[in-house]
Design an enzyme around this catalytic site. Structure first.
Site, mmCIF file in Angstrom:
data_model
loop_
_atom_site.group_PDB
_atom_site.id
_atom_site.type_symbol
_atom_site.label_atom_id
_atom_site.label_comp_id
_atom_site.label_asym_id
_atom_site.label_seq_id
_atom_site.Cartn_x
_atom_site.Cartn_y
_atom_site.Cartn_z
ATOM 1 N N GLY A 80 -0.496 4.403 -0.764
ATOM 2 C CA GLY A 80 -1.672 5.106 -0.270
ATOM 3 C C GLY A 80 -1.234 6.258 0.558
ATOM 4 N N SER A 110 -7.545 -1.376 12.668
ATOM 5 C CA SER A 110 -8.552 -0.122 12.670
ATOM 6 C C SER A 110 -9.426 -0.077 13.997
ATOM 7 C CB SER A 110 -9.125 -0.335 11.618
ATOM 8 O OG SER A 110 -10.199 0.486 11.399
ATOM 9 N N ASP A 127 -0.285 -7.736 -6.726
ATOM 10 C CA ASP A 127 -1.641 -7.562 -5.852
ATOM 11 C C ASP A 127 -1.443 -8.374 -4.682
ATOM 12 O OD1 ASP A 127 -4.450 -6.670 -6.931
ATOM 13 O OD2 ASP A 127 -4.469 -7.894 -5.189
ATOM 14 N N GLU A 175 -12.387 0.850 13.578
ATOM 15 C CA GLU A 175 -13.608 0.294 13.080
ATOM 16 C C GLU A 175 -13.902 -1.230 13.717
ATOM 17 O OE1 GLU A 175 -16.081 1.712 10.671
ATOM 18 O OE2 GLU A 175 -14.894 3.541 11.272
ATOM 19 N N LEU A 182 0.130 -2.134 4.914
ATOM 20 C CA LEU A 182 -0.683 -1.150 4.820
ATOM 21 C C LEU A 182 -1.712 -1.240 3.763
ATOM 22 C CD1 LEU A 182 1.689 1.934 5.492
ATOM 23 C CD2 LEU A 182 0.595 0.478 7.169
ATOM 24 N N ALA A 183 -1.731 -2.068 2.872
ATOM 25 C CA ALA A 183 -2.531 -2.306 1.782
ATOM 26 C C ALA A 183 -3.859 -2.904 2.036
ATOM 27 C CB ALA A 183 -1.947 -3.448 0.717
ATOM 28 N N ALA A 184 -4.964 -2.412 1.703
ATOM 29 C CA ALA A 184 -6.134 -2.906 1.914
ATOM 30 C C ALA A 184 -7.306 -2.351 1.032
ATOM 31 C CB ALA A 184 -6.507 -2.543 3.522
ATOM 32 N N GLY A 223 0.816 -1.244 0.057
ATOM 33 C CA GLY A 223 -0.042 0.189 -0.040
ATOM 34 C C GLY A 223 0.880 1.215 -0.158
ATOM 35 N N ILE A 224 1.882 1.144 -0.700
ATOM 36 C CA ILE A 224 2.899 2.354 -0.473
ATOM 37 C C ILE A 224 2.472 3.498 -1.313
ATOM 38 C CG2 ILE A 224 4.068 1.793 -2.753
ATOM 39 C CD1 ILE A 224 6.849 2.406 -1.028
ATOM 40 N N SER A 266 -9.749 -0.439 1.639
ATOM 41 C CA SER A 266 -9.880 0.482 3.094
ATOM 42 C C SER A 266 -10.991 1.327 3.406
ATOM 43 C CB SER A 266 -8.576 1.342 3.266
ATOM 44 O OG SER A 266 -8.628 2.390 2.218
ATOM 45 N N TYR A 291 -15.629 -4.386 6.094
ATOM 46 C CA TYR A 291 -14.091 -3.968 6.292
ATOM 47 C C TYR A 291 -13.893 -4.371 7.706
ATOM 48 C CZ TYR A 291 -10.471 -0.560 7.461
ATOM 49 O OH TYR A 291 -9.527 0.071 7.849
HETATM 50 P P1 NAP Z 1 -5.239 3.697 1.605
HETATM 51 O O1 NAP Z 1 -4.808 5.321 1.143
HETATM 52 O O2 NAP Z 1 -6.556 3.550 0.911
HETATM 53 O O3 NAP Z 1 -4.203 3.189 0.966
HETATM 54 C C1 NAP Z 1 -4.538 1.666 0.642
HETATM 55 C C2 NAP Z 1 -3.501 1.270 -0.008
HETATM 56 O O4 NAP Z 1 -3.664 -0.130 -0.540
HETATM 57 C C3 NAP Z 1 -3.436 1.902 -1.499
HETATM 58 O O5 NAP Z 1 -2.046 2.347 -2.005
HETATM 59 C C4 NAP Z 1 -4.132 0.662 -2.376
HETATM 60 O O6 NAP Z 1 -3.529 0.715 -3.876
HETATM 61 C C5 NAP Z 1 -3.438 -0.700 -1.672
HETATM 62 N N1 NAP Z 1 -4.262 -1.568 -2.081
HETATM 63 C C6 NAP Z 1 -5.511 -1.897 -2.313
HETATM 64 N N2 NAP Z 1 -6.037 -2.876 -2.611
HETATM 65 C C7 NAP Z 1 -4.898 -3.652 -3.165
HETATM 66 C C8 NAP Z 1 -4.417 -5.017 -3.603
HETATM 67 N N3 NAP Z 1 -5.334 -5.895 -4.040
HETATM 68 N N4 NAP Z 1 -3.158 -5.353 -3.788
HETATM 69 C C9 NAP Z 1 -2.141 -4.382 -3.209
HETATM 70 N N5 NAP Z 1 -2.341 -3.113 -2.925
HETATM 71 C C10 NAP Z 1 -3.597 -2.810 -2.874
HETATM 72 O O7 NAP Z 1 -5.222 3.736 3.207
HETATM 73 P P2 NAP Z 1 -4.571 4.575 4.321
HETATM 74 O O8 NAP Z 1 -5.585 5.418 4.778
HETATM 75 O O9 NAP Z 1 -3.169 4.797 3.599
HETATM 76 O O10 NAP Z 1 -4.357 3.375 5.406
HETATM 77 C C11 NAP Z 1 -3.531 2.418 5.479
HETATM 78 C C12 NAP Z 1 -3.965 1.112 6.184
HETATM 79 O O11 NAP Z 1 -4.319 1.513 7.333
HETATM 80 C C13 NAP Z 1 -5.145 0.478 5.458
HETATM 81 O O12 NAP Z 1 -4.874 -1.057 5.565
HETATM 82 C C14 NAP Z 1 -6.382 0.931 6.096
HETATM 83 O O13 NAP Z 1 -7.551 -0.002 6.161
HETATM 84 C C15 NAP Z 1 -5.928 1.042 7.691
HETATM 85 N N6 NAP Z 1 -6.268 1.952 8.605
HETATM 86 C C16 NAP Z 1 -6.362 3.438 8.121
HETATM 87 C C17 NAP Z 1 -7.020 4.299 8.973
HETATM 88 C C18 NAP Z 1 -7.277 5.660 8.401
HETATM 89 O O14 NAP Z 1 -7.984 6.517 9.141
HETATM 90 N N7 NAP Z 1 -6.466 6.218 7.384
HETATM 91 C C19 NAP Z 1 -7.408 3.813 10.303
HETATM 92 C C20 NAP Z 1 -7.184 2.849 10.632
HETATM 93 C C21 NAP Z 1 -6.518 1.505 9.744
HETATM 94 P P3 NAP Z 1 -3.858 1.977 -4.817
HETATM 95 O O15 NAP Z 1 -3.034 2.958 -4.645
HETATM 96 O O16 NAP Z 1 -3.559 1.219 -6.029
HETATM 97 O O17 NAP Z 1 -5.455 2.157 -4.587
#
Ligand code: NAP
Length: 344
Positions: free
Chosen positions: A14, A127, A60, A129, A82-84, A11-12, A86, A150
């Site tokens: 993201g 999370s 993926d 959530e 970090l990938a999800a 998820g680099i 999300s 999720y």
């Molecule tokens: P984000 O911006 O949505 O980043 C998620 C990343 O995962 C994106 O780079 C996405 O790729 C990648 N991804 C999605 N599906 C994939 C797949 N099938 N294979 C490989 N990569 C994939 O989320 P974030 O806010 O940075 O959050 C990082 C992590 O923390 C996530 O797991 C999220 O659920 C968790 N989290 C976030 C929060 C928050 O408030 N931000 C809170 C708690 C937990 P693309 O760039 O190609 O879309």
């Protein structure tokens, strides 16, 4: 001679992944990132691409073979998962995909690390959530009661991380992070939808913002602070799980009011609510009880809810071709004087 550490970030591209990559590079790490083919365009990653110590691998998280190969070829010291899929709302329309990536993706990584035979430290992006309808405040011992596909997938990943830690003595940690935002938040998340909308309305390019339930409350912090604590967890002597948040909750309506007030507009003239955007089941309120992280990691967030909104609106004003109000930029320079890359 100091030996440089190597990290793999899934998820680099993201929000968190891009900040974490920049942070680890600034600490002298060699950084590898898993980057899937179809990428969102609004996430900045050019800084990472230009760096000689950063390597992007296309693939993926659903691909067992690729994950195993990546781990055995890179043999990183640290893995940050970090990938999800999300997006909570989207998980109701694609529950099996969410389970496959957000849940089983974790199993693929943990198993690849376990069978690699190397002591690789692992960070799992858990999370808030997961707490669902369990009332706030929530800490590491609070019962989980997820209310979305999720959150269910995150619960599976969370317990699996604990299971690998207990079964195989792996250094595996869950960071139970509450909501954290930034100018790099995806446009389909509510906070960014609001700040982009405010900038676009100010520029005369948009008339209104359509939102769902304005009453739900979240504990909102600033992403660049949260990614540093992910790293800190992996530097401890023993692996543990930590709740990370600000300890305050605010409603979406408060977010809206503050963002419009910042640009001197009355929010009521620009917001419409659509019941179709309400989720089938909702997390109404979360507040992080971070006493453990404060005690063991020195966790103390600097950016408040109100600061966060200023930072995000300022960045979106610039992206809309307008002058930023300026307070948000001043806050960043004051709190992070050496981090030029935070001024998106
Ligand atoms: P984000 O911006 O949505 O980043 C998620 C990343 O995962 C994106 O780079 C996405 O790729 C990648 N991804 C999605 N599906 C994939 C797949 N099938 N294979 C490989 N990569 C994939 O989320 P974030 O806010 O940075 O959050 C990082 C992590 O923390 C996530 O797991 C999220 O659920 C968790 N989290 C976030 C929060 C928050 O408030 N931000 C809170 C708690 C937990 P693309 O760039 O190609 O879309």
């Amino acid at each position: 001679m100091t030996i440089r550490k190597t990290a793999l970030i899934t998820g680099i591209k993201g929000q968190d992944g891009s900040y974490l990559a920049e942070f680890l590079l600034s600490k002298g790490y060699i950084v590898h990132g898993l980057n899937r083919k179809s990428t969102s365009t609004d996430i900045k990653h050019t800084n990472i691409k230009k760096r000689p110590d950063a390597y992007l691998h296309q693939g993926d998280l659903s691909d067992d073979k690729l994950i195993k190969t990546l781990i055995t070829e890179i043999m990183p010291d640290e893995v940050y998962n970090l990938a999800a899929q999300s997006h909570v709302g989207s998980s109701f329309t694609c529950p099996t995909y969410t389970g496959n990536i957000t849940g089983l993706g974790t199993a693929r990584l943990l198993e690849a690390i376990h069978t690699s035979g190397k002591n690789i430290k692992y960070y799992q992006a858990s999370s808030s959530e997961m707490f669902g309808i369990t009332p706030p405040p929530q800490n590491e011992l609070t019962p989980l009661h997820p209310t979305s596909p999720y959150a269910c997938a995150k619960v599976y990943a969370h317990y699996l991380t604990q299971n690998y830690r207990e079964s195989y003595n792996m250094f595996a940690c869950n960071g139970i992070l509450f909501n954290h935002e930034s100018p790099r938040r995806g446009s389909d998340f509510v906070t960014r939808k609001i700040t982009q909308g405010v900038a676009s309305i100010t520029a005369g390019k948009q008339q209104e913002i359509t939102l769902g339930n304005l009453d739900v409350k979240r504990d909102w912090g600033y992403s660049p602070e949260y990614i540093q604590i992910m790293w800190a967890m992996l530097q401890l002597d023993k692996p543990e799980d930590f709740v990370i948040g600000t300890g305050e909750s605010h409603s979406i309506q408060e977010f809206v009011e503050t963002a419009f007030e910042y640009v001197d507009l009355n929010w009521e003239n620009y917001i419409s609510c659509n019941k179709n955007l309400f989720r089938p089941s909702e997390v109404n309120d979360v507040i992080a009880d971070t006493r453990k992280a404060t005690h063991l990691l020195g966790w103390k967030p600097k950016i408040t809810f109100y600061d966060l909104i200023k930072i995000m609106v300022d960045a979106d004003m610039r992206k809309a071709g307008l002058e930023s109000i300026g307070d948000g930029d001043e806050l960043l320079i004051k709190h992070f004087p050496d981090k030029w890359w935070l001024l998106d």
